[in-house]
Scaffold this motif. Structure first.
Motif, PDB file in Angstrom:
ATOM      1  N   VAL A 263       0.492   0.379  -8.828  1.00 57.67           N
ATOM      2  CA  VAL A 263       1.475   1.360  -9.748  1.00 57.67           C
ATOM      3  C   VAL A 263       0.309   1.697 -11.244  1.00 57.67           C
ATOM      4  CG1 VAL A 263       3.524   2.226 -11.071  1.00 57.67           C
ATOM      5  CG2 VAL A 263       3.793   1.491  -9.149  1.00 57.67           C
ATOM      6  N   GLY A 264       0.451   0.524 -11.319  1.00 56.13           N
ATOM      7  CA  GLY A 264      -0.459   0.113 -12.744  1.00 56.13           C
ATOM      8  C   GLY A 264      -1.882   0.549 -12.584  1.00 56.13           C
ATOM      9  N   GLY A 265      -2.489   1.081 -11.143  1.00 56.89           N
ATOM     10  CA  GLY A 265      -3.835   1.078 -10.893  1.00 56.89           C
ATOM     11  C   GLY A 265      -4.760  -0.329 -11.303  1.00 56.89           C
ATOM     12  N   ASP A 266      -4.762  -1.036 -11.504  1.00 53.69           N
ATOM     13  CA  ASP A 266      -5.013  -2.693 -12.076  1.00 53.69           C
ATOM     14  C   ASP A 266      -5.827  -3.399 -11.186  1.00 53.69           C
ATOM     15  OD1 ASP A 266      -5.956  -4.951 -12.988  1.00 53.69           O
ATOM     16  OD2 ASP A 266      -3.690  -5.261 -14.456  1.00 53.69           O
TER      17      ASP A 266
ATOM     18  N   PHE B  12       1.122  -1.577  -0.012  1.00 51.81           N
ATOM     19  CA  PHE B  12      -0.014  -0.103  -0.070  1.00 51.81           C
ATOM     20  C   PHE B  12       1.025   1.313  -0.246  1.00 51.81           C
ATOM     21  CE2 PHE B  12      -3.356  -3.276   1.310  1.00 51.81           C
ATOM     22  CZ  PHE B  12      -4.129  -2.700   0.882  1.00 51.81           C
ATOM     23  N   MET B  13       2.006   1.267  -0.012  1.00 55.24           N
ATOM     24  CA  MET B  13       2.856   2.151  -0.187  1.00 55.24           C
ATOM     25  C   MET B  13       3.367   2.328  -1.549  1.00 55.24           C
ATOM     26  SD  MET B  13       4.534   0.755   3.224  1.00 55.24           S
ATOM     27  CE  MET B  13       6.119   1.989   3.201  1.00 55.24           C
ATOM     28  N   THR B  14       2.838   2.116  -2.089  1.00 60.74           N
ATOM     29  CA  THR B  14       3.348   2.218  -4.005  1.00 60.74           C
ATOM     30  C   THR B  14       3.307   3.377  -4.461  1.00 60.74           C
ATOM     31  OG1 THR B  14       2.004   0.562  -4.409  1.00 60.74           O
ATOM     32  CG2 THR B  14       3.622  -0.292  -4.483  1.00 60.74           C
ATOM     33  N   GLY B  15       4.196   4.016  -5.088  1.00 60.35           N
ATOM     34  CA  GLY B  15       3.871   5.233  -6.416  1.00 60.35           C
ATOM     35  C   GLY B  15       4.837   5.496  -7.245  1.00 60.35           C
ATOM     36  N   GLY B  16       4.277   6.463  -8.070  1.00 61.82           N
ATOM     37  CA  GLY B  16       5.269   7.050  -8.990  1.00 61.82           C
ATOM     38  C   GLY B  16       5.273   5.228 -10.181  1.00 61.82           C
ATOM     39  N   THR B  17       6.614   5.976 -10.925  1.00 52.80           N
ATOM     40  CA  THR B  17       6.523   4.737 -11.579  1.00 52.80           C
ATOM     41  C   THR B  17       6.935   3.384 -11.326  1.00 52.80           C
ATOM     42  OG1 THR B  17       9.224   4.711 -11.828  1.00 52.80           O
ATOM     43  CG2 THR B  17       8.089   6.759 -12.936  1.00 52.80           C
TER      44      THR B  17
END
Length: 466
Positions: A256-259, A116-121
């Motif tokens: 990250v990919g919003g999948d 739950f701590m991901t973001g960016g590329t």
């Protein structure tokens, strides 16, 4: 955190000394085990720390580094103080509310918290979470089961780092081939080979660019599904720590990919792994998170599987009422039938799998008779394309019969599993047979039982923990 203004971390580089990045990464993993942490540190992660791309490690790495270098702070190790890094502390300092933390129980794994701590590329996510692919040199992979070409070849990015539909199609084909071979033969002979296309897929994801967003989205999904497939091979072949790392990587890729489809799949596998490793509360929470991700995907079968994953966790916690409620939801959802929205990876999920997962629940709840009833239904599967699952279902039936006081029949069914293991190699199934043999040992004077115990080849149990 990647930045065009990244400042090399010379202090951390000095601490590495004469050790290579790979050697130092191995030391980090050893230190993590000493304090009960789990990090997937590799040479790439060390390189990103030293280059300044990772300005501040996540909490798991922080604990490991401070254990390795007692008496030093993060800033002594060359990192930026946590309160200066954009995130929860920075928001709090500015008066903004921090987002809710989905997982609060210390018993739950850092795999779930980190997801739950991901973001960016994708590169930032993999670096900041320490979730790079598990490196397996091609030569060693070939020695352990053949060349990677049987799983397909994923090309490198074209000049300028660009990739297109052909490269993405190669990733998707690798996923299909792994699943097909696993269904027929089990995981043990495939895992090392599968690491090669996985590494290639993430190289594309990390360094390549696509002309169209749809192509980039397909690569995100394909790489995540490939990580899950390789993670499953690790899981089924007893490499629990490797499986956990691959599942975490897929979770990060999904976020990250919003999948949401990939996210639901990753949580399903994470829940499954946690249940197998005895971390039942984590299994429940991962399954619930998967249901949340899947709620708008219009696949009743996917929600049914996730409800069964949740039921398995509740059974392990001996919460019969919660388990029965989840089983009821699973049956209701399953009864709505298949649909075009069902993910491709769910081809294994038919009535036999439903019965098998319910049998596991009743077995954990200490009701072997009910477990046997459902395991018999699962073991009625007769599809040569799912040889591994047939062996699995019969192994479950043998275990339930043994615990239910039917040693001769348990030995007979166990013998059928041994017949199937000539073509199917699965450490997980062999471990189930080992447990059945342990239960049957007091009955070894009976000829049927003695014959089974003599035939069964001892194997090591699942290694590691979640």
């Amino acid at each position: 955190m990647a930045s065009s203004r990244a400042v090399p971390n010379l202090a951390f580089r000095r601490l590495r000394g004469q050790r290579s990045p790979g050697e130092f990464a191995a030391a980090v993993r050893r230190a993590a085990r000493e304090i009960g942490e789990q990090v997937a540190c590799d040479a790439r992660y060390i390189g990103r720390v030293e280059s300044g791309e990772i300005r501040c490690p996540n909490y798991a790495y922080e604990r490991v580094f401070l254990h390795m270098f007692p008496g030093r702070s993060l800033t002594d190790l060359g990192f930026v103080a946590r309160e200066r890094v954009r995130g929860r502390a920075a928001r709090a300092a500015a008066g903004a509310p921090a987002p809710p933390t989905p997982f609060r129980n210390d018993e739950e794994s850092d795999v779930l918290r980190r997801a739950f701590m991901t973001g960016g590329t994708a590169t930032v996510a993999a670096a900041s979470l320490g979730l790079g692919p598990v490196p397996v040199p091609a030569a060693r992979a070939a020695r352990r089961g053949g060349g990677a070409d049987t799983l397909g070849t994923i090309p490198a990015p074209r000049a300028g780092g660009r990739f297109g539909d052909s490269e993405v199609a190669a990733v998707e084909e690798a996923v299909r081939r792994i699943r097909l071979l696993d269904d027929r033969h089990g995981a043990d002979g495939l895992y090392a080979r599968a690491a090669v296309p996985l590494r290639s897929a993430y190289a594309l994801l990390d360094s390549g660019t696509a002309a169209r967003q749809s192509t980039a989205d397909r690569l995100h999904t394909g790489a995540g599904e490939l990580a899950l497939s390789v993670g499953w091979l690790a899981h089924d072949s007893g490499r629990v720590e490797d499986a956990r790392s691959h599942y975490a990587e897929a979770l990060a890729t999904a976020r990250v990919g919003g999948d949401p489809g990939l996210e639901a799949h990753a949580f399903s596998n994470t829940s499954f792994l946690a249940r197998d490793a005895g971390r039942f509360r984590e299994a429940v929470r991962a399954a619930q998170a998967g249901q949340h991700a899947a709620k708008h995907l219009s696949s009743a079968r996917l929600l049914s599987l996730l409800a069964l994953r949740e039921a398995g966790g509740w059974a392990g916690l001996a919460d019969r009422a919660a388990c029965e409620e989840a089983l009821g939801r699973a049956h209701t959802l399953f009864g709505r039938g298949a649909s075009d929205a069902d993910p491709e990876w769910m081809s294994f999920f038919g009535e036999p799998e439903l019965e098998f997962l319910e049998a596991q629940c009743w077995s954990l709840l200490g009701e072997p008779d009910r477990a046997v009833r459902h395991a018999r239904r699962a073991a009625a599967l007769n599809d040569p394309n799912f040889a591994r699952n047939l062996a699995l279902y019969r192994a479950q039936l043998a275990a339930d019969l043994a615990r239910g006081g039917a040693p001769e029949e348990a030995a007979a069914v166990g013998g059928q599993v041994l017949d199937l293991l000539g073509d199917v190699r699965s450490t997980r199934i062999e471990s189930m047979l080992a447990e059945t043999a342990r239960v049957l040992h007091p009955h070894r004077a009976r000829p049927e039982v003695a014959a089974f115990l003599t035939r069964r080849r001892p194997v090591a149990p699942l290694q590691g923990g979640v």
